[in-house]
Enzyme design. Structure first.
Site, mmCIF file in Angstrom:
data_model
loop_
_atom_site.group_PDB
_atom_site.id
_atom_site.type_symbol
_atom_site.label_atom_id
_atom_site.label_comp_id
_atom_site.label_asym_id
_atom_site.label_seq_id
_atom_site.Cartn_x
_atom_site.Cartn_y
_atom_site.Cartn_z
ATOM 1 N N GLU A 223 0.738 -1.172 -0.007
ATOM 2 C CA GLU A 223 -0.040 0.016 0.001
ATOM 3 C C GLU A 223 0.936 1.153 0.084
ATOM 4 O O GLU A 223 1.108 1.864 1.077
ATOM 5 C CB GLU A 223 -0.906 0.037 1.234
ATOM 6 C CG GLU A 223 -1.874 1.134 1.302
ATOM 7 C CD GLU A 223 -2.783 1.015 2.644
ATOM 8 O OE1 GLU A 223 -3.584 2.079 2.557
ATOM 9 O OE2 GLU A 223 -2.478 0.126 3.297
ATOM 10 N N LYS A 265 -2.108 -2.189 -3.169
ATOM 11 C CA LYS A 265 -3.309 -1.237 -2.939
ATOM 12 C C LYS A 265 -2.826 0.208 -3.255
ATOM 13 O O LYS A 265 -2.506 0.964 -2.100
ATOM 14 C CB LYS A 265 -3.754 -1.355 -1.478
ATOM 15 C CG LYS A 265 -4.945 -0.427 -0.905
ATOM 16 C CD LYS A 265 -5.107 -0.879 0.512
ATOM 17 C CE LYS A 265 -6.390 -0.127 1.241
ATOM 18 N NZ LYS A 265 -6.494 0.006 2.635
ATOM 19 N N SER A 286 -11.446 7.937 -8.151
ATOM 20 C CA SER A 286 -11.431 9.070 -7.108
ATOM 21 C C SER A 286 -11.453 8.563 -5.684
ATOM 22 O O SER A 286 -11.599 7.396 -5.462
ATOM 23 C CB SER A 286 -12.771 10.057 -7.197
ATOM 24 O OG SER A 286 -13.261 10.412 -5.921
ATOM 25 N N GLY A 288 -11.022 9.611 -1.142
ATOM 26 C CA GLY A 288 -11.455 10.660 -0.208
ATOM 27 C C GLY A 288 -12.821 10.955 -0.375
ATOM 28 O O GLY A 288 -13.188 12.229 -0.474
#
Length: 387
Positions: A223, A265, A286, A288
């Site tokens: 990640e 990720k 997108s 958040g």
């Protein structure tokens, strides 16, 4: 998550590719990193767990399912509980986690659940091991193994992720407890650079963590998170993302990590949170966002054929409405579980590119904390994860 089968025999990008600012691509022979005097650099890490790692990665990356991230630290879980008026006690954390893992039918839409260490060893309020409850739902238990972010000395107020010390013994113990995949979160800040030091530290840390995890039977979620902070546009985010991804895979290869046995990720490529020019799901993937926006954007990613399996690993984007509906009241458990199941099913459909919603424009409150998991899941055995 992105398919490992596509990467199995792929040459390794030389880091000079991104230093020059070039787009990531399958390199020609001239840019393949090759060390004739060090054949071990081209060795694929296998070990006694190789077959199991590939199998686990494929299960977590199964079509129509994704990851429930419920690995909030006790402190962050306390913030969640405080938002509904509950004290941060082990009993309250246990009650909430029990609510999450006992949702009837959750395994139809969720393939893996990332746990905090306390949760891995915890039982439900009914006395059954949480790990066993997940396995019965056909959900693979995962575990957060890093020890958090600390200031990176010599950088521009950037951070690095600690936790490599003792990681081998911890991952071995987690495997014995029933965990089969792992999470390690490191971050890159665009407003603060990112400096070459921060990028290298993040990439090297991820690679060492991945190698150690695989050596002890855990599929590592890789990640490299690009933080949303900043006024930069989407092009700048993409430029930094390319550099970070190239650096990460360079060091994964250097550490002989088995690509088929990882889950990638990456963060979604978005404008900075303070950027005045916004983008739409039709234009980009997108991050958040509200619960519904996260689903819509995941769905947009899956409208065309992807080279990898793109899925989700969501925390608040699955849990937010569930938590508010529960409110700490036993009589609300059923309604709260139904709320979670609705979001899980919606994201399952989005992972297949089949989600539609014209009416729900509900917004969720956003906050910044170290444990938020909202990414795209791409695996290198069939899927690369949810930003």
């Amino acid at each position: 998550m992105a398919s490992a089968s596509l990467l199995k025999s792929s040459p390794v990008l030389d880091k000079s590719e991104w230093v020059k600012g070039q787009t990531l691509r399958q390199p020609s022979v001239s840019v393949v990193r090759c060390h004739p005097t060090a054949p071990s650099a081209l060795t694929i890490r296998a070990g006694s767990y190789a077959d199991e790692l590939v199998k686990t990665a494929k299960i977590v990356a199964s079509p129509g399912r994704g990851i429930l991230a419920m690995d909030e630290s006790n402190a962050t879980c306390g913030k969640r509980l405080a938002s509904i008026g509950l004290e941060n006690t082990e009993a309250n954390r246990q009650a909430y986690r029990t609510l999450l893992v006992t949702v009837p039918g959750l395994g139809n839409y969720v393939s893996g659940a990332i746990l905090f260490e306390e949760t891995l060893y915890q039982s439900t309020t009914e006395g059954k091991k949480i790990v066993d409850v997940l396995v019965e739902q056909k959900i693979v238990p995962g575990i957060k193994v890093d020890k958090g972010l600390v200031p990176l000395v010599g950088s521009n107020n950037e951070s690095w992720c600690q936790g490599l010390d003792g990681l081998a013994s911890r991952t071995a113990a987690y495997y014995q407890q029933g965990a089969r995949f792992a999470k390690w979160r490191t971050v890159i800040s665009i407003p603060n650079g990112p400096t070459a030091l921060a990028v290298k530290e993040a990439a090297w840390g991820l690679a060492r963590y991945a190698a150690i995890s695989q050596d002890n039977g855990l599929v590592p979620i890789v990640e490299p998170e690009i933080l949303l902070d900043g006024e930069h546009g989407i092009d700048r985010t993409f430029e930094v993302a390319q550099k970070v991804w190239a650096e990460v895979f360079f060091y994964l290869a250097e550490n002989n990590v088995l690509f088929e046995g990882i889950l990638l990720k990456p963060s979604m490529v978005t404008p900075g949170a303070e950027c005045k020019e916004r983008a739409t799901p039709q234009k980009f993937l997108s991050g958040g966002q509200s619960e519904v926006e996260a689903t819509l954007n995941l769905n947009a990613m899956n409208q065309s054929t992807n080279p990898w399996h793109v899925s989700f690993s969501y925390a608040r984007a699955l849990q937010n409405t569930c938590l508010k509906t529960w409110g700490g009241r036993p009589e609300n458990i059923k309604a709260a579980q139904e709320a979670l199941l609705i979001r899980a099913k919606a994201n399952s459909l989005a992972q297949l590119g089949k989600y539609t919603d014209d009416d729900d424009d509900e917004e969720e409150e956003e906050d910044e904390d170290e444990d938020d998991d909202r990414g795209m899941n791409t695996d290198f055995s069939g899927m690369c994860n949810a930003l």
